[in-house]
Design a protein around this motif. Structure first.
Motif, short mmCIF file in Angstrom:
data_model
loop_
_atom_site.label_atom_id
_atom_site.label_comp_id
_atom_site.label_asym_id
_atom_site.label_seq_id
_atom_site.Cartn_x
_atom_site.Cartn_y
_atom_site.Cartn_z
N MET A 1 0.63 -1.43 0.11
CA MET A 1 0.00 -0.03 -0.18
C MET A 1 0.90 1.25 -0.05
O MET A 1 0.41 2.31 -0.62
CB MET A 1 -0.88 0.07 1.15
N ALA A 2 2.07 1.03 0.65
CA ALA A 2 2.97 2.15 0.63
C ALA A 2 3.52 2.57 -0.69
O ALA A 2 3.78 3.86 -1.03
CB ALA A 2 4.00 2.16 1.77
N THR A 3 3.75 1.43 -1.53
CA THR A 3 4.83 1.70 -2.86
C THR A 3 3.93 1.65 -3.89
O THR A 3 4.34 1.87 -5.01
CB THR A 3 5.60 0.75 -2.47
N GLY A 4 2.60 0.77 -3.96
CA GLY A 4 1.84 0.84 -5.00
C GLY A 4 2.24 -0.49 -5.65
O GLY A 4 1.80 -0.74 -6.79
N ASP A 5 3.32 -1.34 -5.30
CA ASP A 5 3.72 -2.58 -5.64
C ASP A 5 3.40 -3.76 -4.93
O ASP A 5 3.73 -3.92 -3.85
CB ASP A 5 5.28 -2.49 -5.91
N SER A 6 2.17 -4.59 -5.68
CA SER A 6 1.70 -5.75 -5.06
C SER A 6 2.48 -6.86 -4.82
O SER A 6 2.00 -7.70 -4.24
CB SER A 6 0.25 -6.02 -5.73
N THR A 7 3.56 -6.82 -5.28
CA THR A 7 4.60 -8.09 -5.19
C THR A 7 4.70 -8.69 -3.70
O THR A 7 4.62 -10.07 -3.77
CB THR A 7 6.11 -7.60 -5.87
N PRO A 8 4.86 -7.91 -2.73
CA PRO A 8 5.00 -8.78 -1.54
C PRO A 8 3.82 -9.21 -1.07
O PRO A 8 3.74 -10.42 -0.52
CB PRO A 8 5.21 -7.42 -0.67
N ILE A 9 2.76 -8.97 -1.50
CA ILE A 9 1.38 -9.75 -1.18
C ILE A 9 1.19 -11.15 -2.01
O ILE A 9 0.81 -12.14 -1.50
CB ILE A 9 0.02 -9.15 -1.18
N GLU A 10 1.70 -10.86 -3.37
CA GLU A 10 1.65 -11.83 -4.25
C GLU A 10 2.50 -13.31 -3.87
O GLU A 10 2.22 -14.24 -4.12
CB GLU A 10 1.93 -11.42 -5.75
N ALA A 11 3.43 -12.73 -3.21
CA ALA A 11 4.54 -13.65 -2.89
C ALA A 11 3.92 -14.68 -1.67
O ALA A 11 4.43 -15.76 -1.51
CB ALA A 11 5.99 -12.91 -2.30
N CYS A 12 2.73 -14.14 -1.14
CA CYS A 12 2.17 -15.22 -0.08
C CYS A 12 1.25 -15.99 -0.50
O CYS A 12 0.41 -17.01 0.08
CB CYS A 12 1.43 -14.23 0.98
N LEU A 13 1.10 -15.87 -2.02
CA LEU A 13 -0.06 -17.05 -2.54
C LEU A 13 0.71 -18.41 -2.95
O LEU A 13 1.58 -18.43 -3.58
CB LEU A 13 -0.59 -16.61 -3.83
N ALA A 14 -0.26 -19.57 -2.46
CA ALA A 14 0.11 -20.93 -2.81
C ALA A 14 -0.20 -21.17 -4.35
O ALA A 14 -0.88 -20.33 -5.10
CB ALA A 14 -0.52 -21.72 -2.30
N SER A 15 0.51 -22.08 -4.89
CA SER A 15 0.49 -21.95 -6.41
C SER A 15 -0.78 -22.41 -6.87
O SER A 15 -1.33 -21.88 -7.83
CB SER A 15 1.23 -23.22 -6.91
#
Length: 135
Positions: free
Chosen positions: A22-36
């Protein structure tokens, strides 16, 4: 997993990933939490949920962090329920805040699994409601 404290810790890391995004506008940190095989259901009421997959979730994360960049997320009423040593279910209300004001909220039920020493989000049911939390 062993105890509730370690369970809450992985979910605290997930919320930290949300706030970083939310601070950066880049969702990569959240996406890294998803299982395949991640999948879920999203709706604005309990009787109108639509299914989505990992690709849909990633697009939703990107859209959310870009639209609400500068906001923060908070978990209220959180319950972490272990389901053995390698699974947990988390129930909570996520609020989005901007300058201290709640701008949106979502009610979530998430299923997490420990895979290769990492907790990954496997599926969830999200009910999105705009406005103040219920009293």
């Amino acid at each position: 997993m062993g105890n509730t404290a370690s369970t809450v810790h992985f979910h605290d890391q997930y919320l930290a990933a949300w706030n970083q995004a939310m601070a950066t506008g880049d969702s990569t940190p959240i996406e890294a939490c998803l299982a395949s095989g991640y999948h879920g259901w999203l709706g604005s009421s309990a009787d109108a949920a639509e299914p989505f997959d990992g690709e849909g979730a990633r697009k939703g994360f990107r859209d959310t962090v870009q639209a609400l960049q500068g906001s923060t997320v908070h978990a209220g009423f959180r319950t972490v329920a272990p389901r053995g040593r390698e699974e947990a279910v988390v129930f909570y209300e996520m609020t989005y805040r901007n300058k201290g004001e709640i701008t949106a909220r979502a009610l979530l039920m998430e299923s997490w699994r420990l895979e290769d020493s990492r907790w990954l989000l496997c599926r969830d049911v999200t009910e999105v409601n705009v406005g103040q939390p219920g009293v």
